[in-house]
Structure formats: C-alpha cells, structure tokens
Scaffold this motif. Structure first.
Motif, mmCIF file in Angstrom:
data_model
loop_
_atom_site.group_PDB
_atom_site.id
_atom_site.type_symbol
_atom_site.label_atom_id
_atom_site.label_comp_id
_atom_site.label_asym_id
_atom_site.label_seq_id
_atom_site.Cartn_x
_atom_site.Cartn_y
_atom_site.Cartn_z
ATOM 1 N N ASP A 178 2.542 -4.685 3.665
ATOM 2 C CA ASP A 178 3.768 -5.361 3.265
ATOM 3 C C ASP A 178 4.167 -6.386 4.312
ATOM 4 O OD1 ASP A 178 3.931 -3.555 1.100
ATOM 5 O OD2 ASP A 178 4.988 -2.090 2.340
ATOM 6 N N ASP A 179 4.323 -7.632 3.882
ATOM 7 C CA ASP A 179 4.804 -8.675 4.792
ATOM 8 C C ASP A 179 6.237 -8.339 5.171
ATOM 9 O OD1 ASP A 179 5.086 -11.202 6.157
ATOM 10 O OD2 ASP A 179 6.152 -11.926 4.382
ATOM 11 N N ILE A 180 6.541 -8.363 6.461
ATOM 12 C CA ILE A 180 7.874 -7.964 6.913
ATOM 13 C C ILE A 180 8.959 -8.923 6.415
ATOM 14 C CG2 ILE A 180 6.999 -6.721 8.928
ATOM 15 C CD1 ILE A 180 7.977 -9.077 10.665
ATOM 16 N N TYR A 181 8.588 -10.148 6.006
ATOM 17 C CA TYR A 181 9.549 -11.101 5.448
ATOM 18 C C TYR A 181 9.562 -11.063 3.918
ATOM 19 C CZ TYR A 181 9.423 -12.738 10.233
ATOM 20 O OH TYR A 181 9.472 -12.806 11.609
ATOM 21 N N GLU A 182 8.858 -10.075 3.349
ATOM 22 C CA GLU A 182 8.833 -9.801 1.919
ATOM 23 C C GLU A 182 8.357 -10.968 1.065
ATOM 24 O OE1 GLU A 182 12.348 -7.805 0.560
ATOM 25 O OE2 GLU A 182 12.055 -6.196 2.017
ATOM 26 N N ARG A 183 7.323 -11.667 1.547
ATOM 27 C CA ARG A 183 6.739 -12.759 0.775
ATOM 28 C C ARG A 183 5.509 -12.324 -0.007
ATOM 29 N NH1 ARG A 183 6.234 -16.600 5.854
ATOM 30 N NH2 ARG A 183 5.766 -14.534 6.692
ATOM 31 N N MET A 184 4.817 -11.291 0.471
ATOM 32 C CA MET A 184 3.597 -10.833 -0.186
ATOM 33 C C MET A 184 3.401 -9.356 0.099
ATOM 34 S SD MET A 184 -0.331 -12.280 0.233
ATOM 35 C CE MET A 184 -0.030 -13.822 -0.603
ATOM 36 N N PHE A 185 2.863 -8.658 -0.908
ATOM 37 C CA PHE A 185 2.600 -7.229 -0.784
ATOM 38 C C PHE A 185 1.210 -6.956 -1.327
ATOM 39 C CE2 PHE A 185 7.040 -8.087 -1.717
ATOM 40 C CZ PHE A 185 7.655 -7.564 -0.586
ATOM 41 N N LEU A 186 0.358 -6.377 -0.513
ATOM 42 C CA LEU A 186 -1.014 -6.070 -0.909
ATOM 43 C C LEU A 186 -1.214 -4.559 -0.873
ATOM 44 C CD1 LEU A 186 -2.848 -8.812 1.188
ATOM 45 C CD2 LEU A 186 -2.215 -8.920 -1.223
ATOM 46 N N ARG A 187 -2.039 -4.074 -1.757
ATOM 47 C CA ARG A 187 -2.336 -2.644 -1.797
ATOM 48 C C ARG A 187 -3.851 -2.456 -1.866
ATOM 49 N NH1 ARG A 187 0.775 0.988 -5.862
ATOM 50 N NH2 ARG A 187 2.171 0.962 -4.090
ATOM 51 N N VAL A 188 -4.348 -1.533 -1.042
ATOM 52 C CA VAL A 188 -5.759 -1.144 -1.057
ATOM 53 C C VAL A 188 -5.797 0.321 -1.470
ATOM 54 C CG1 VAL A 188 -7.857 -0.856 0.302
ATOM 55 C CG2 VAL A 188 -6.304 -2.764 0.792
ATOM 56 N N VAL A 189 -6.496 0.595 -2.567
ATOM 57 C CA VAL A 189 -6.603 1.959 -3.080
ATOM 58 C C VAL A 189 -8.005 2.188 -3.630
ATOM 59 C CG1 VAL A 189 -4.157 2.289 -3.661
ATOM 60 C CG2 VAL A 189 -5.677 1.228 -5.320
ATOM 61 N N PRO A 190 -8.416 3.458 -3.758
ATOM 62 C CA PRO A 190 -9.676 3.721 -4.461
ATOM 63 C C PRO A 190 -9.583 3.127 -5.870
ATOM 64 C CG PRO A 190 -8.959 5.680 -3.302
ATOM 65 C CD PRO A 190 -7.824 4.681 -3.211
ATOM 66 N N HIS A 191 -10.652 2.508 -6.313
ATOM 67 C CA HIS A 191 -10.637 1.828 -7.612
ATOM 68 C C HIS A 191 -10.601 2.853 -8.736
ATOM 69 C CE1 HIS A 191 -12.008 -0.661 -11.009
ATOM 70 N NE2 HIS A 191 -11.389 -1.628 -10.339
ATOM 71 N N SER A 192 -9.674 2.674 -9.663
ATOM 72 C CA SER A 192 -9.461 3.661 -10.730
ATOM 73 C C SER A 192 -10.596 3.690 -11.746
ATOM 74 C CB SER A 192 -8.137 3.370 -11.445
ATOM 75 O OG SER A 192 -8.155 2.064 -11.992
#
Length: 196
Positions: free
Chosen positions: A23-37
């Motif tokens: 999570d960008d601390i300035y809330e401009r972008m949020f990325l998530r890495v997870v096992p692929h469903s």
C-alpha cells in the motif's frame, strides 16, 4: 519551478514473497500479491499481482478475485533453474508470457545471480542489484545508473509501531513501471530466497 515529486512508498505488510499487500502510504496505488486462484490444486508456486482500487482493511479480503491480475508468476520448483514463466496482462492487448530466465537476465555471463536486468513495458532496460547501493536491500537502476526504486527491510533494532517497516520505494517519474518493478523484484527475491 518544478513541482515536488513524491515517491511511491509501498508498505509491504508481511515481507513475504508468497503473499502481501503493498500500500502506497499516500494512497495513490495498492498492489496485492497472492497465490493465484486458478492454479492447479496443490501447486503453491503460482502467484498473481493485482492492482487494487483501495487499501485492504481486513483479513480475508477477496476483492482481488473480481479482478484480472496484472501479472502471473509461475515458479517451477524443481525445474532447471527453479524459475518458470511470467505472464503480463496489458489490456486491451493480449497477454505476454516470457520465461523468467529470459525476462531477468544476469548482468554478466559469469556474474552473480543477484544482479539481473530486465526490459520494462516502456521498452527500456533496468537492473536489480542486491545490497549494492546506499544500504538498500534491493536497488533498481536505470541504464544511466540512476536509482529508480529500492526495497528495504525493517532493521531488527527499529520499532515497528503497527507496520511491517518493509518498504518498496518507486520514484514518482517511474510510477508507470510499478507493476514491472513489483514483478521483477518478486522474482529477484525468490531467486535469493531459494539460492538460484
């Protein structure tokens, strides 16, 4: 006068290659890495990177299942080199799949495995180096040798105060490469973690 540029500073919530929210601390972008469903049952070496619309606020958040992944990282444990394929999704264009060994190439023929270069979606070449620049755990450099991104782990003696203390910093003028930087960094960290 040039406007002040604020780097994208992603907090890596877990510090694990196998899954985390960034999570960008300035809330401009949020990325998530997870096992692929959609990976075959029992295959825990396939991960997806999703660009999320907002910060995840709870455990068990499954909003990513409603989205198309930006990247799929399919690691081939036990295969030659331990690396598999990376698949990029560039809507509306079709997806592009590249073997990880070809996507991230060693910077020197006899060089170490932890210094590799990749071609990003802007057509330019960048390289990752491990513990080589200004005390950063990982540094991403441009062809001109400028630092464009770095990944840092929280030092054991530093208090955490409810955050992980692990951060990926991407300089604002390279924000359009956040997905490329994230994908290549995860592969580099996997290479280091598995001594490939």
């Amino acid at each position: 006068m040039r406007p002040l540029q604020m780097p994208y500073m992603f907090e890596d919530r877990t510090g694990r290659v196998s899954g985390s929210d960034y999570d960008d601390i300035y809330e401009r972008m949020f990325l998530r890495v997870v096992p692929h469903s959609h990976s075959p049952a029992g295959n825990d070496s396939v991960f997806a990177i999703y660009s999320m619309g907002r910060r995840s606020t709870r455990h068990g958040d499954t909003r990513h299942l409603e989205r198309q992944p930006s990247v799929i990282l399919e690691f081939a444990e036990g295969a030659a080199g331990g690396l598999g394929n990376v698949q990029f999704f560039y809507p509306p264009a079709p997806s592009v799949t590249v073997p990880m060994n070809r996507y991230l190439r060693k910077t020197a023929f006899f060089g170490g495995s932890l210094s590799r270069k990749f071609q990003a979606s802007d057509g330019r070449e960048y390289r990752w180096e491990h513990r080589n620049t200004d005390g950063h755990e990982w540094s991403c450099m441009s062809e001109e040798n400028y630092l464009i991104a770095h990944y840092d782990l929280r030092q054991p003696h530093m208090p955490a105060y409810g955050v992980s203390g692990n951060t990926l910093t991407v300089h604002e003028s390279f924000a359009h490469l956040c997905i490329d930087i994230m994908a290549s960094l995860l592969i580099m960290r996997y290479i280091a973690e598995h001594n490939l």
